[in-house]
Design a protein around this motif. Structure first.
Motif, mmCIF file in Angstrom:
data_model
loop_
_atom_site.group_PDB
_atom_site.id
_atom_site.type_symbol
_atom_site.label_atom_id
_atom_site.label_comp_id
_atom_site.label_asym_id
_atom_site.label_seq_id
_atom_site.Cartn_x
_atom_site.Cartn_y
_atom_site.Cartn_z
ATOM 1 N N ALA A 89 -34.206 13.632 -31.104
ATOM 2 C CA ALA A 89 -32.838 14.145 -31.197
ATOM 3 C C ALA A 89 -32.328 14.410 -29.784
ATOM 4 C CB ALA A 89 -32.778 15.425 -32.018
ATOM 5 N N ALA A 90 -31.028 14.302 -29.612
ATOM 6 C CA ALA A 90 -30.428 14.563 -28.305
ATOM 7 C C ALA A 90 -28.909 14.507 -28.429
ATOM 8 C CB ALA A 90 -30.896 13.540 -27.271
ATOM 9 N N ASP A 91 -28.235 15.008 -27.418
ATOM 10 C CA ASP A 91 -26.800 14.801 -27.275
ATOM 11 C C ASP A 91 -26.633 13.522 -26.464
ATOM 12 O OD1 ASP A 91 -24.100 14.787 -26.720
ATOM 13 O OD2 ASP A 91 -24.196 16.436 -25.270
ATOM 14 N N LEU A 92 -26.101 12.491 -27.076
ATOM 15 C CA LEU A 92 -25.992 11.201 -26.400
ATOM 16 C C LEU A 92 -24.941 11.190 -25.299
ATOM 17 C CD1 LEU A 92 -26.443 8.547 -29.232
ATOM 18 C CD2 LEU A 92 -28.097 9.307 -27.504
ATOM 19 N N VAL A 93 -24.062 12.187 -25.267
ATOM 20 C CA VAL A 93 -23.090 12.259 -24.178
ATOM 21 C C VAL A 93 -23.781 12.722 -22.899
ATOM 22 C CG1 VAL A 93 -20.997 13.375 -23.329
ATOM 23 C CG2 VAL A 93 -21.103 12.559 -25.681
ATOM 24 N N SER A 94 -24.346 13.918 -22.925
ATOM 25 C CA SER A 94 -25.014 14.423 -21.721
ATOM 26 C C SER A 94 -26.317 13.680 -21.448
ATOM 27 C CB SER A 94 -25.289 15.921 -21.859
ATOM 28 O OG SER A 94 -26.163 16.180 -22.951
ATOM 29 N N GLY A 95 -26.971 13.193 -22.504
ATOM 30 C CA GLY A 95 -28.277 12.560 -22.335
ATOM 31 C C GLY A 95 -28.243 11.081 -22.030
ATOM 32 N N TYR A 96 -27.102 10.428 -22.278
ATOM 33 C CA TYR A 96 -27.063 8.974 -22.086
ATOM 34 C C TYR A 96 -25.756 8.486 -21.459
ATOM 35 C CZ TYR A 96 -27.595 3.976 -23.138
ATOM 36 O OH TYR A 96 -27.697 2.603 -23.039
ATOM 37 N N THR A 97 -24.635 8.679 -22.138
ATOM 38 C CA THR A 97 -23.409 8.040 -21.648
ATOM 39 C C THR A 97 -22.970 8.574 -20.287
ATOM 40 O OG1 THR A 97 -21.815 9.560 -22.698
ATOM 41 C CG2 THR A 97 -22.661 7.736 -24.040
ATOM 42 N N GLN A 98 -23.302 9.843 -19.977
ATOM 43 C CA GLN A 98 -22.940 10.394 -18.675
ATOM 44 C C GLN A 98 -24.007 10.150 -17.615
ATOM 45 O OE1 GLN A 98 -21.916 14.532 -19.181
ATOM 46 N NE2 GLN A 98 -19.943 14.080 -20.104
ATOM 47 N N GLN A 99 -25.138 9.618 -18.013
ATOM 48 C CA GLN A 99 -26.237 9.402 -17.070
ATOM 49 C C GLN A 99 -26.118 8.083 -16.317
ATOM 50 O OE1 GLN A 99 -28.792 11.523 -16.369
ATOM 51 N NE2 GLN A 99 -28.032 13.077 -17.788
ATOM 52 N N VAL A 100 -25.698 7.039 -17.009
ATOM 53 C CA VAL A 100 -25.762 5.689 -16.439
ATOM 54 C C VAL A 100 -24.623 5.369 -15.466
ATOM 55 C CG1 VAL A 100 -25.805 3.228 -17.010
ATOM 56 C CG2 VAL A 100 -27.063 4.865 -18.442
ATOM 57 N N PRO A 101 -23.349 5.572 -15.830
ATOM 58 C CA PRO A 101 -22.262 5.106 -14.966
ATOM 59 C C PRO A 101 -22.268 5.653 -13.534
ATOM 60 C CG PRO A 101 -21.439 5.558 -17.162
ATOM 61 C CD PRO A 101 -22.839 6.076 -17.122
ATOM 62 N N PRO A 102 -22.551 6.948 -13.284
ATOM 63 C CA PRO A 102 -22.514 7.385 -11.885
ATOM 64 C C PRO A 102 -23.590 6.734 -11.026
ATOM 65 C CG PRO A 102 -23.319 9.149 -13.313
ATOM 66 C CD PRO A 102 -22.796 8.078 -14.203
ATOM 67 N N LEU A 103 -24.723 6.362 -11.634
ATOM 68 C CA LEU A 103 -25.751 5.658 -10.879
ATOM 69 C C LEU A 103 -25.281 4.259 -10.502
ATOM 70 C CD1 LEU A 103 -28.919 6.704 -12.925
ATOM 71 C CD2 LEU A 103 -28.117 7.659 -10.758
ATOM 72 N N VAL A 104 -24.522 3.632 -11.397
ATOM 73 C CA VAL A 104 -24.032 2.274 -11.130
ATOM 74 C C VAL A 104 -22.994 2.289 -10.023
ATOM 75 C CG1 VAL A 104 -22.872 0.263 -12.106
ATOM 76 C CG2 VAL A 104 -24.522 1.543 -13.488
ATOM 77 N N ILE A 105 -21.999 3.170 -10.100
ATOM 78 C CA ILE A 105 -20.979 3.198 -9.050
ATOM 79 C C ILE A 105 -21.593 3.663 -7.735
ATOM 80 C CG2 ILE A 105 -20.145 5.529 -9.597
ATOM 81 C CD1 ILE A 105 -18.074 2.500 -8.345
ATOM 82 N N GLY A 106 -22.619 4.528 -7.805
ATOM 83 C CA GLY A 106 -23.310 4.923 -6.584
ATOM 84 C C GLY A 106 -23.982 3.743 -5.912
ATOM 85 N N ARG A 107 -24.556 2.860 -6.715
ATOM 86 C CA ARG A 107 -25.189 1.655 -6.159
ATOM 87 C C ARG A 107 -24.152 0.733 -5.537
ATOM 88 N NH1 ARG A 107 -27.686 -3.565 -8.349
ATOM 89 N NH2 ARG A 107 -29.671 -3.764 -7.222
ATOM 90 N N VAL A 108 -23.017 0.559 -6.190
ATOM 91 C CA VAL A 108 -21.957 -0.294 -5.645
ATOM 92 C C VAL A 108 -21.451 0.271 -4.319
ATOM 93 C CG1 VAL A 108 -19.653 -1.243 -6.044
ATOM 94 C CG2 VAL A 108 -21.285 -1.126 -7.927
ATOM 95 N N LEU A 109 -21.323 1.595 -4.239
ATOM 96 C CA LEU A 109 -20.878 2.231 -3.000
ATOM 97 C C LEU A 109 -21.882 2.034 -1.872
ATOM 98 C CD1 LEU A 109 -19.408 5.555 -4.400
ATOM 99 C CD2 LEU A 109 -18.129 3.814 -3.141
ATOM 100 N N GLY A 110 -23.158 1.847 -2.223
ATOM 101 C CA GLY A 110 -24.174 1.637 -1.211
ATOM 102 C C GLY A 110 -25.085 2.821 -1.000
ATOM 103 N N LEU A 111 -25.124 3.766 -1.939
ATOM 104 C CA LEU A 111 -25.975 4.939 -1.813
ATOM 105 C C LEU A 111 -27.428 4.580 -2.108
ATOM 106 C CD1 LEU A 111 -23.826 7.671 -3.608
ATOM 107 C CD2 LEU A 111 -23.710 6.897 -1.234
ATOM 108 N N SER A 112 -28.334 5.318 -1.472
ATOM 109 C CA SER A 112 -29.755 5.149 -1.766
ATOM 110 C C SER A 112 -30.048 5.713 -3.150
ATOM 111 C CB SER A 112 -30.601 5.877 -0.724
ATOM 112 O OG SER A 112 -30.446 7.290 -0.870
#
Length: 354
Positions: A89-112
């Protein structure tokens, strides 16, 4: 003035000589008051200035550039879901949908990798803040982090998006630090908030429509069509602003310089003058005759839409593969969020442990 009609919204979005994308009081300055006077390049500019910026950044958002991110998106989706599976069981908003996108845009920006994790944590904290003072405190830390990244790339530019933003020369000048911080904050918000909220809304749509869910799960090739129809049916960007710059009219209403408009994109996509069955969710909808406005229109149409499509498709594919029988927890109350960005506050679900 609230603008709700398809034709009127498209007209305003496609007429930068009459309606500017800059709206006083909106944007990152709301939580970082020191940037109140800064105008974010591209996001809050129009005409040739905007076009030059868009051309400068386009390489990072082409269909090919978006496709190059798919393997990374799939990897972090699987990693995130593998941590959730044993819980049952989990909250899929805090546990999933909010987890992935900031990592992706961070990678595009060039962050480690570590910097992406920091960005993800603080962006989620910023937009989850319960008071203005809390948001401003986190916003200041966030802005200082971005300022450090900007200064680092001033000294040692690389091949990433942030380096391109820092070194771009538009109209004969390089943007100042406040402009770049505000622009980067809006870039992250565009890459994180809209995708996270769209994915949460997509999951809720599948939970509320079992027949649709069965159809999508039975043919993963339908996920792409599902994403596109979702963006029409429930766009994450519910509305954006425009400011009239000349005496003009829109939909027969007279407007004066300084008048502010709110373009309600979701309403446009259900305008009965353009969509006979706009209230229905249809995977087989014909889009060539009347393209929806869920990605915007005109020169400010979503720059990252190709990346967002891939993120949403992969996030849904991996969720349905990992948790095929997820359902809402008993007595769960699902509350939609309202504002410029529209999503779901929480999705408390459960599934069979395997």
């Amino acid at each position: 003035m609230l603008v709700t009609g398809y034709d009127e919204i498209r007209e305003a979005a496609q007429a930068p000589e009459r309606f500017s994308a800059y709206v006083d009081g909106l944007g990152a300055a709301a939580v970082v008051t020191e940037m109140r006077e800064a105008v974010a390049p591209m996001f809050e500019t129009d005409d040739e200035h905007h076009h030059q910026w868009r051309r400068a950044l386009m390489d990072f958002f082409t269909p090919a550039a978006a496709a190059a991110q798919e393997q990374y998106v799939r990897a972090i989706c699987r990693e995130t879901l593998q941590e959730l599976i044993p819980r049952g069981a989990a909250d899929l908003v805090s546990g999933y949908t909010q987890q992935v996108p900031p990592l992706v845009i961070g990678r595009v920006l060039g962050l480690s990798e570590l910097e992406r994790a920091w960005l993800s944590e603080h962006v989620r904290a910023l937009y989850g803040a319960e008071t203005l003072s809390e948001a401003q405190q986190i916003g200041r830390m966030y802005a200082d982090f971005l300022l450090g990244q900007i200064r680092e790339r001033r000294a040692y530019p690389g091949e990433d998006l942030l380096s391109r933003m820092v070194t771009a020369e538009v109209d004969g000048r390089i943007p100042g630090e406040d402009e770049l911080v505000k622009m980067t904050m809006l870039m992250v918000a565009a890459g994180h908030l809209t995708t996270a909220d769209a994915c949460a809304t997509a999951i809720l749509q599948l939970l509320e429509d079992p027949a649709l869910r069965e159809r999508v799960m039975g043919d993963v090739g339908q996920v792409e069509a599902f994403v596109e129809e979702l963006v029409r049916y429930e766009p994450a960007v519910a509305a954006t602003g425009r400011t009239a710059t000349v005496d003009t009219q829109l939909g027969g209403m007279p407007l004066s310089p300084g008048d502010r408009l709110l373009l309600a994109w979701g309403s446009a996509n259900r305008d009965e003058r353009r969509f006979d069955d706009g209230e229905a969710f249809r995977l087989d909808r014909e889009r060539s005759r009347t393209p929806h406005l869920g990605w915007g229109a005109g020169e400010h149409r979503c720059l990252g839409r190709h990346l967002a499509r891939i993120e949403l498709r992969v996030m849904l594919e991996e969720l349905l593969r990992a948790l095929p029988d997820f359902c809402l927890q008993p007595d769960a109350t699902v509350r939609r969020t309202f504002g410029i960005i529209r999503g779901v506050a929480a999705l408390p679900v459960r599934w069979s442990r395997r």
